[in-house]
Design a protein around this motif. Structure first.
Motif, short mmCIF file in Angstrom:
data_model
loop_
_atom_site.label_atom_id
_atom_site.label_comp_id
_atom_site.label_asym_id
_atom_site.label_seq_id
_atom_site.Cartn_x
_atom_site.Cartn_y
_atom_site.Cartn_z
N ARG A 2 0.84 -1.20 0.00
CA ARG A 2 0.00 0.00 0.00
C ARG A 2 0.87 1.25 0.00
NH1 ARG A 2 -2.38 3.35 3.92
NH2 ARG A 2 -4.41 4.22 3.30
N LEU A 3 0.58 2.19 -0.89
CA LEU A 3 1.35 3.43 -1.00
C LEU A 3 0.70 4.52 -0.17
CD1 LEU A 3 3.75 4.81 -2.51
CD2 LEU A 3 2.06 5.62 -4.16
N PRO A 4 1.40 5.10 0.83
CA PRO A 4 0.81 6.20 1.63
C PRO A 4 0.55 7.42 0.76
CG PRO A 4 2.78 5.28 2.68
CD PRO A 4 2.73 4.73 1.30
N LEU A 5 -0.65 8.01 0.93
CA LEU A 5 -1.03 9.16 0.10
C LEU A 5 -1.24 10.42 0.93
CD1 LEU A 5 -3.59 7.45 -2.33
CD2 LEU A 5 -1.15 7.79 -2.63
N GLY A 6 -0.77 10.41 2.18
CA GLY A 6 -1.04 11.55 3.06
C GLY A 6 -0.54 12.87 2.51
N LEU A 40 -0.29 13.85 -0.52
CA LEU A 40 -0.85 14.24 -1.82
C LEU A 40 -2.26 14.83 -1.69
CD1 LEU A 40 0.33 11.23 -4.02
CD2 LEU A 40 1.37 13.49 -3.81
N ASP A 41 -2.79 14.95 -0.49
CA ASP A 41 -4.12 15.53 -0.28
C ASP A 41 -5.19 14.80 -1.10
OD1 ASP A 41 -6.00 17.22 0.82
OD2 ASP A 41 -5.76 18.74 -0.74
N ILE A 42 -5.15 13.47 -1.09
CA ILE A 42 -6.16 12.66 -1.78
C ILE A 42 -6.80 11.78 -0.71
CG2 ILE A 42 -6.60 11.00 -3.62
CD1 ILE A 42 -4.03 11.88 -4.95
N LYS A 43 -8.01 12.16 -0.27
CA LYS A 43 -8.67 11.44 0.81
C LYS A 43 -9.62 10.40 0.25
CE LYS A 43 -8.40 15.46 3.87
NZ LYS A 43 -9.15 16.44 4.68
N GLY A 44 -9.72 9.29 0.97
CA GLY A 44 -10.66 8.26 0.58
C GLY A 44 -10.16 7.32 -0.50
N VAL A 45 -8.85 7.34 -0.80
CA VAL A 45 -8.29 6.50 -1.86
C VAL A 45 -7.13 5.68 -1.29
CG1 VAL A 45 -7.11 6.47 -4.09
CG2 VAL A 45 -8.94 8.11 -3.68
N SER A 46 -7.05 4.41 -1.67
CA SER A 46 -5.92 3.55 -1.31
C SER A 46 -5.45 2.85 -2.58
CB SER A 46 -6.32 2.50 -0.26
OG SER A 46 -6.78 3.13 0.92
N ILE A 47 -4.11 2.77 -2.77
CA ILE A 47 -3.56 2.12 -3.96
C ILE A 47 -2.55 1.08 -3.51
CG2 ILE A 47 -2.35 2.46 -6.13
CD1 ILE A 47 -3.37 5.22 -6.28
N TYR A 48 -2.69 -0.13 -4.04
CA TYR A 48 -1.78 -1.24 -3.76
C TYR A 48 -1.01 -1.57 -5.03
CZ TYR A 48 -4.65 -1.76 0.42
OH TYR A 48 -5.31 -1.53 1.59
N PHE A 49 0.34 -1.55 -4.94
CA PHE A 49 1.20 -1.86 -6.07
C PHE A 49 1.77 -3.28 -5.93
CE2 PHE A 49 1.11 2.69 -6.51
CZ PHE A 49 1.23 2.91 -7.88
N LEU A 62 3.17 8.23 -10.77
CA LEU A 62 1.88 7.86 -11.35
C LEU A 62 0.73 8.48 -10.55
CD1 LEU A 62 0.08 6.21 -13.24
CD2 LEU A 62 0.27 4.31 -11.63
N VAL A 63 0.77 8.33 -9.23
CA VAL A 63 -0.34 8.82 -8.40
C VAL A 63 -0.46 10.34 -8.54
CG1 VAL A 63 -1.22 9.00 -6.06
CG2 VAL A 63 -0.10 6.91 -6.82
N SER A 64 0.67 11.05 -8.61
CA SER A 64 0.62 12.49 -8.76
C SER A 64 -0.05 12.89 -10.06
CB SER A 64 2.04 13.06 -8.68
OG SER A 64 2.02 14.46 -8.86
N SER A 65 0.25 12.15 -11.15
CA SER A 65 -0.35 12.48 -12.44
C SER A 65 -1.85 12.18 -12.47
CB SER A 65 0.35 11.69 -13.55
OG SER A 65 0.09 10.30 -13.42
N LEU A 66 -2.31 11.28 -11.57
CA LEU A 66 -3.73 10.91 -11.54
C LEU A 66 -4.50 11.61 -10.43
CD1 LEU A 66 -3.44 7.04 -12.03
CD2 LEU A 66 -3.96 8.74 -13.78
N SER A 67 -3.87 12.57 -9.74
CA SER A 67 -4.49 13.12 -8.53
C SER A 67 -5.85 13.74 -8.81
CB SER A 67 -3.55 14.14 -7.89
OG SER A 67 -3.28 15.19 -8.80
#
Length: 980
Positions: free
Chosen positions: A73-77, A79-88, A100-105
């Motif tokens: 799981r990639l921490p997203l704290g 990036l100010d994206i609440k309610g989303v979790s991403i597993y690589f 990748l996550v920054s480009s999809l924010s």
């Protein structure tokens, strides 16, 4: 816009369908994920979870690739994206994951908003009212805006009425009898700033005049006078004046707050004003990017702006364009309803476009109930539509200009960074540090996600694993497999010796050229835009040249630190070894030795035989001292030194004895067997000196004692150093002597044998010591050469000489003065630069000063000596060999040295009248010099008979007591006037 929706539908309450949300996530996320996955290695898959607001738990909404194994799981704290979790899944670096996550924010934030409300759209219709907007520009009134109704009524293209260069004016269609009265009324309105209703006749498309009523509203601000007009045709019943005025006021009120905005700001304010004035809960304004993709420029929910996104309309079931109050069809997915219409059941859409369809925009409104004031929408959109399209065009131009400016700024910063890097690389002498600096700079300059060093050697490609500064890069590496995806591009890069760009993978194969291990290539992966090709080519060529320069500097450094005959270290290398070792040692020893009877061997068998003997010394020492850490150097001639770090005095004495025994063993050269002994001097650290120069001096004293006393080995003691008081006085008192004027320069004339006149002088330094009295150069020059004192003395002599020469050349314009230069001074690479600066300071040409060097000076480091003599020659300074004939292997060097004259040593001149051997040596030397294009100077001429003989041999210049002893500075002018 494609048929996104069917007309047949019934209004239903929105219920979130998770499969439709997944369809939408795939639609907006997958293109970017696929493109990103192509640029990384080790990627296996990813799983995206968002919070299900109905169930209150996270749930997978989008999965891509292979999800076998355990995902991280990639921490997203941050990036100010609440309610989303991403597993690589896989081995992708964390930095690439965040990329990748920054480009999809924005898209990820949008997925969260989808669950809260649905999207909608409005459609607009053209206004049936004739409306136009005018303003005063450069002293005359010009029509700025007009709707299609006016053009249709007059039967003219709308563009022919608009702007300062309009082909026609509305006044051209006014009845001639009404024209003057109308113009007068316009002037009155503009003077009084009153709103009025004007009645007149105007010619329509069929050529007949129709009565109209024009309601005019005038306004003025600091920068411009403006008016807005609404025309009502008299055949129809005109609205009440109050209704028309209210409509007019609504339009003016709608536009006045945003009329001075431009670009995207205008469009945002336009949409928000439209939303507020018509009480629309959901508004979406989108503009086509191309035939496949549209992008949203404004998304507003009750005044709050939402993150924009892009979508492909051909993949969404369409509804009709330019249609108000449609029911959202059941075939429309929940995701589409939410994204496009805010989840509202009623959708209205309108298309804004010019005649060429080049500029298009779409407004989508979502409402709970049908829109009643459709005419109001149409009036406003008809009035402002052209302005909206123009601002879209201007915004795109501004965006393009911004992109261009950012590109130019980025390229400027990249170029500046590269130029700075090249300057730093000029001072680097180590290949590992060079590559580290290159990696660090390129990583920042071109915003790289990765940079790998790869080199080709022995038929394979190897990737470097070691990447730390000041460490050897080639200690750790792995060999690339033959089927590695890089191989094809690497081979092309090596074959063409040029950059290879893979734009699909954002990868650059950058050849640096040949290094000491093989052909070196950098494999760079950029995050986004590929750098400018011209800048890349410039940088590539510059770095390749820098690497070649480094390799050349390393080769020159090796040459400068090695004896050219034996391959051993030279004097410079010895001092470098000692300087590095001593700070970490508690004890060390230095052995200095030369070979007894070596001169006789050279004289008997020739220099070639002697050279072979010298080449035997290194292997013999290495074979017998392999168990001892040591450094062996040849200092010049038959003199060698061995430095032993971390050795006790007692052990050093034993090693010195062993060295003497080893060297005394017989030699077998050119089928001849013979024996040569050595005289060995020993000095210890820290007892006899704290640096290499002191140790070498003490060892030299001990070696000469061994030679004089016929002992094999002598250890230095204080009793052997008879010059200690004078040495201390010289080393410690030189700065004071220079500041107090104890040092002076005298000048001995150089006389031309052809004319008998003064051709120049030799500058000689003198020291009148307050304690030891007058000191000859032999008493202090050798001591000064052990430290930095010789540089200070040389600087003093040259500066004094040039100051006097500037005055004396007024008497003899081509007068020159010769100055003696020691090895320590000559072999300084900055020496030519220092002399050139002095010449400029005194405004003198290079040929006004001559540098005199002894053969021993040249033999210390021949490669560097030749290099520096050539540098002196470039600024016009000539070089002469002093004391010629007394050095080792003179004839072997004379033919290759860039010199201008030979000074025959006084030892050959003093008894030339009685010694036939010296006569042969002198006459042969003069003939040889002239054959090589060199002049000759004879030293030590003290009588007329010697002078006449030297003139007979053809010697060019004479120096000696026969003409004059060295003259003090104050006597030179008188001498010159007598000998001009």
């Amino acid at each position: 816009m494609p048929d996104l929706y069917t007309k047949e539908s019934t209004q239903t309450d929105f219920k979130l369908n998770w499969s439709q949300l997944q369809d939408g996530a795939r639609l907006i996320l997958e293109p970017a994920v696929i493109e990103w996955a192509q640029t990384v290695r080790g990627f296996q898959g990813l799983d995206l979870h968002v919070s299900n607001l109905v169930k209150g738990e996270p749930k997978s909404v989008y999965a891509f690739g292979n999800l076998q194994g355990e995902g991280g799981r990639l921490p997203l704290g941050g990036l100010d994206i609440k309610g989303v979790s991403i597993y690589f899944y896989g081995t992708v670096p964390v930095a690439k994951r965040y990329e990748l996550v920054s480009s999809l924010s924005n898209a990820l934030k949008w997925l969260i908003n989808i669950q809260r409300k649905m999207l909608g759209a409005f459609s607009f219709k053209h206004s049936p009212l004739i409306m136009y907007h005018a303003a005063e520009l450069e002293g005359r009134w010009v029509l700025l805006e007009a709707n299609k109704a006016l053009a249709d009524f007059l039967g003219i293209n709308i563009d022919d009425l608009i702007g300062p260069s309009a082909k026609a004016q509305v006044l051209d269609y006014v009845h001639p009898d009404d024209l003057q009265q109308l113009i007068t009324s316009y002037d009155y309105i503009r003077t009084t700033t009153r709103n009025m209703a004007l009645n007149y006749r105007i010619r329509g498309v069929d050529g007949s005049y129709v009565p109209v009523t024009e309601y005019v509203r005038y306004s003025q601000d600091i920068t411009q006078k403006r008016s807005q007009s609404v025309l009502w045709l008299q055949p129809d019943e005109p609205p009440k004046f109050s209704d028309a005025t209210n409509l007019f006021n609504n339009i003016e009120s709608f536009m006045q707050d945003i009329s001075f905005e431009t670009g995207r700001d205008f469009l945002v304010h336009f949409c928000r004003r439209l939303e507020a004035s018509k009480k629309i809960p959901w508004l979406l304004f989108c503009v086509p990017l191309n035939d496949d993709w549209w992008e949203t420029w404004v998304i507003s929910r009750r005044g709050f702006l939402l993150p924009p996104f892009a979508f492909q309309p051909n993949k969404i079931r369409a509804i009709d364009i330019s249609s108000f109050n449609q029911q959202v069809p059941e075939s429309c997915s929940d995701f589409e309803k939410e994204c496009l219409f805010g989840g509202h059941p009623i959708v209205s859409t309108v298309k804004l476009a010019d005649e060429s369809e080049r500029n298009r925009a779409y407004l989508l409104f979502g409402t709970e109930k049908p829109i009643k004031d459709i005419a109001g929408f149409e009036e406003i959109l008809q009035f402002a539509g052209k302005r909206v399209l123009r601002e879209i065009w201007q915004a795109r131009l501004a965006d393009a200009q911004l992109v261009q400016n950012e590109l130019l700024l980025r390229q400027k910063n990249q170029l500046t960074s590269m130029v700075t890097l090249l300057g730093q690389l000029d001072t680097i002498a180590d290949e590992s540090e060079f590559l580290w600096q290159v990696q660090e700079n390129l990583q920042k300059t071109f915003n790289l996600s990765s940079l790998d060093l790869v080199y080709w050697a022995s038929g394979d490609w190897h990737t470097v694993l070691q990447a730390a500064p000041y460490s050897h890069y080639w200690n750790e590496y792995s060999t690339l497999a033959k089927n590695e995806s890089w191989i094809k591009s690497l081979e092309k890069c090596r074959r063409e010796d040029n950059l290879v760009l893979e734009r699909a993978t954002h990868r650059i194969y950058w050849p640096l050229g040949q290094s000491h291990v093989g052909y070196l290539v950098m494999v760079m992966t950029v995050y986004s835009d590929m750098p400018d090709l011209e800048l890349l080519n410039f940088s590539r060529n510059a770095l390749s040249l820098a690497l070649q320069g480094l390799m050349q500097r390393e080769n020159l450094r090796l040459q400068a630190m090695r004896d050219s005959l034996t391959g051993l270290g030279n004097r410079t290398q010895l001092h470098a070894w000692i300087k590095v070792a001593l700070p970490t040692q508690k004890q060390a020893s230095l052995l200095l030795f030369d070979l007894n009877r070596f001169k006789e061997i050279n004289d008997s068998f020739g220099h070639q035989f002697g050279d072979k003997l010298l080449c035997e010394i290194g292997p013999r020492i290495a074979d017998n001292l392999s168990d001892k850490a040591h450094y062996l150097a040849r200092l010049g001639g038959d003199e060698f030194a061995i430095f032993f770090p971390n050795i006790s005095p007692q052990e050093a004495r034993q090693v010195a004895k062993k060295v003497s025994e080893v060297l005394s063993e017989s030699y077998f050269i050119d089928r001849l067997r013979f024996q040569v002994e050595a005289s060995v001097g020993v000095a210890h650290f820290p007892h006899h000196g704290s640096d290499g120069h002191e140790l070498l001096r003490c060892a030299d004293v001990a070696m000469y004692e061994a030679k004089n006393s016929a002992k094999a080995v002598v250890e230095f003691t204080g009793e052997l150093d008879t010059t200690t008081p004078l040495r201390i006085a010289v080393l410690s008192g030189l700065d004071q002597a220079l500041s107090e004027g104890q040092l002076s320069v005298v000048y001995q004339p150089l006389m031309s044998t052809a004319t008998g006149l003064t051709g120049g002088f030799e500058a000689l330094v003198r020291w009148t010591h307050p304690e030891f009295g007058p000191l000859s150069p032999a008493e202090f020059i050798a001591i000064a050469e052990m430290g930095e004192g010789i540089r200070k003395i040389t600087d003093f002599v040259v500066r004094q000489t040039l100051a006097n020469l500037k005055v004396w050349r007024r008497i003899i314009p081509d007068l020159h003065i010769a100055v003696n230069i020691s090895p320590r001074v000559l072999l300084d690479h900055h020496f030519p630069e220092i002399i050139e600066g002095m010449l400029k300071e005194f405004d003198l040409p290079g040929e006004s000063i001559v540098m005199e060097l002894t053969e021993s000076t040249l033999l210390v480091d021949p490669v560097r000596a030749v290099e520096i003599i050539n540098m002196l020659g470039e600024i016009g300074i000539k070089v002469e060999i002093d004391d010629y004939g007394t050095g080792y292997s003179s004839l072997a060097y004379i033919k290759s040295l860039p010199i201008s004259a030979l000074k025959i040593d006084r030892s050959f001149v003093a008894d030339i009248l009685t010694d036939e051997t010296n006569q042969v040596i002198v006459s042969s030397t003069i003939k040889m010099a002239h054959t090589l294009g060199l002049q000759t100077v004879a030293e030590g001429v003290e009588d007329e008979a010697t002078l006449m003989l030297l003139r007979k041999y053809g010697c060019d210049m004479i120096q000696g007591y026969y003409y004059a002893k060295p003259l003090p500075e104050k006597e030179v002018v008188g001498w010159l006037k007598r000998n001009v």
